[in-house]
Design an enzyme around this catalytic site. Structure first.
Site, PDB file in Angstrom:
ATOM      1  N   LYS A  71       0.600  -1.049   0.096  1.00 14.21           N
ATOM      2  CA  LYS A  71       0.034  -0.062   0.188  1.00 14.21           C
ATOM      3  C   LYS A  71       0.720   1.270   0.224  1.00 14.21           C
ATOM      4  O   LYS A  71       0.329   2.308  -0.443  1.00 14.21           O
ATOM      5  CB  LYS A  71      -0.861  -0.111   0.967  1.00 14.21           C
ATOM      6  CG  LYS A  71      -2.112  -0.828   0.873  1.00 14.21           C
ATOM      7  CD  LYS A  71      -3.089  -0.850   2.053  1.00 14.21           C
ATOM      8  CE  LYS A  71      -4.425  -1.861   1.835  1.00 14.21           C
ATOM      9  NZ  LYS A  71      -5.483  -1.672   2.909  1.00 14.21           N
ATOM     10  N   ASP A 107     -10.619   2.334   0.731  1.00 14.27           N
ATOM     11  CA  ASP A 107     -10.773   1.925   2.127  1.00 14.27           C
ATOM     12  C   ASP A 107     -11.561   3.085   2.889  1.00 14.27           C
ATOM     13  O   ASP A 107     -12.486   2.511   3.612  1.00 14.27           O
ATOM     14  CB  ASP A 107      -9.362   1.524   2.895  1.00 14.27           C
ATOM     15  CG  ASP A 107      -8.628   0.027   2.489  1.00 14.27           C
ATOM     16  OD1 ASP A 107      -9.576  -0.661   1.842  1.00 14.27           O
ATOM     17  OD2 ASP A 107      -7.655   0.032   2.659  1.00 14.27           O
TER      18      ASP A 107
END
Ligand code: NAP
Length: 284
Positions: A71, A107
């Protein structure tokens, strides 16, 4: 002569380990609803394989999701970042349009939409357990929503928590508190579990003692396997509002597809996919 059907769009997920990832199932269900013909593949790769995989494969996809441990590592390979991805320093989705590769963070959209769907508000005192990747998203979004945030970590996590606290102060000019997990004894409006404690196969563990949970009003556990963690069982027993991480997982996928494909899903459509994914997960 039979004409071979050609997939027009290609997507995937990069991470390691990927195990029995639910992402292909979720995305294929969303593609069906949107009437899009596309494939979705898993790309399991280590940090030292990322650059080559990106150059040879990922950059040719329409878009892809990104999970642990990439990420942050993916960021230097991209041309630009969305506002939220830049704020959190974390990318979980990439869209390759004709001109450039842009990193997004969906997210946070999954987190906010799933809480909203469960009638859990992000206000008052919020206790976030853990200080890893997804905890950053929860902490930034909670501060932006106006909550009083406490980051609860084990002793080895103190340095990481201090770094996040300083980053939030610098970027949002807000203060968050830091506490140790084994010292939490007061109640909160919302407890968010951003640790893997309670996840399959070690399902008999909870990151917080039952007494501390019972003094609080609501619990969001980012874990979705099992769907009912010990922490959620405590919340249920105490009559608290509660939610597991499955709706967040599906909502973040829906948000990614909205960007990749220019579609819009209704709440009912996403809820249908959450239900199908729940059943898929129960099959084991
Ligand atoms: P991560 O970056 O590895 O962070 C995990 C955090 O938990 C770290 O702060 C770590 O502390 C702490 N921790 C680990 N073991 C612990 C223990 N035994 N006791 C106390 N703290 C412990 O992981 P992540 O990506 O943030 O993911 C965290 C959880 O969220 C996972 O369960 C993951 O499946 C879930 N998740 C769900 C979604 C969703 O869509 N529902 C999305 C992302 C993540 P140290 O730094 O001290 O090791």
């Amino acid at each position: 002569m039979r004409i071979k059907f050609r997939q027009e769009k290609s997507f995937g997920l990069i991470g390691n380990p990927l195990g029995h990832s639910l992402s292909p199932f979720i995305h294929k269900e969303l593609f069906k609803i949107a009437g899009i013909s596309a494939d979705y593949e898993l790309y399991e790769a280590d940090e030292n394989e990322l650059v080559l995989l990106y150059k040879n494969t990922l950059s040719a996809l329409t878009g892809f999701n990104v999970t642990i441990p990439h990420k942050q590592n993916i960021i230097p390979l991209l041309d630009s970042l969305s506002g939220r991805a830049r704020l959190f320093g974390s990318v979980n989705m990439v869209y390759n349009d004709e001109e450039k590769a842009t990193g997004y963070n969906t997210d946070c959209i999954g987190f906010l939409r799933s809480l909203e769907g469960a009638g859990i508000s992000l206000e008052g005192s919020v206790l976030i357990l853990g200080c890893g990747g997804v905890s950053r998203t929860f902490a930034f979004e909670s501060v932006i929503a106006g909550a009083e945030v406490t980051l609860a970590v084990r002793r080895t996590g103190f340095e990481k928590a201090t770094k996040l606290k300083n980053e939030i102060k610098e970027k949002l000019n807000s203060d968050v508190k830091i506490a140790f997990l084994d010292e939490i004894d007061s109640g909160y409006d919302l407890i968010i579990n951003a640790t893997p404690v309670g996840m399959f196969p070690k399902t008999d563990a909870s990151p917080l003692e039952k007494e501390a949970v019972l003094k609080s009003k609501a619990v969001f556990d980012a874990i979705y396997n099992p769907q009912e963690t010990l922490l959620i069982k405590y919340a249920k027993e105490g009559g608290l509002k509660y939610l597991n991480g499955l709706p967040m997982l599906v909502w973040q996928a829906a948000a990614a597809e909205e960007i990749w494909n220019g579609v819009k899903f209704t709440k009912q459509e996403v809820e249908r996919v959450i239900e199908l994914t729940r059943k898929e997960l129960e099959k084991g």
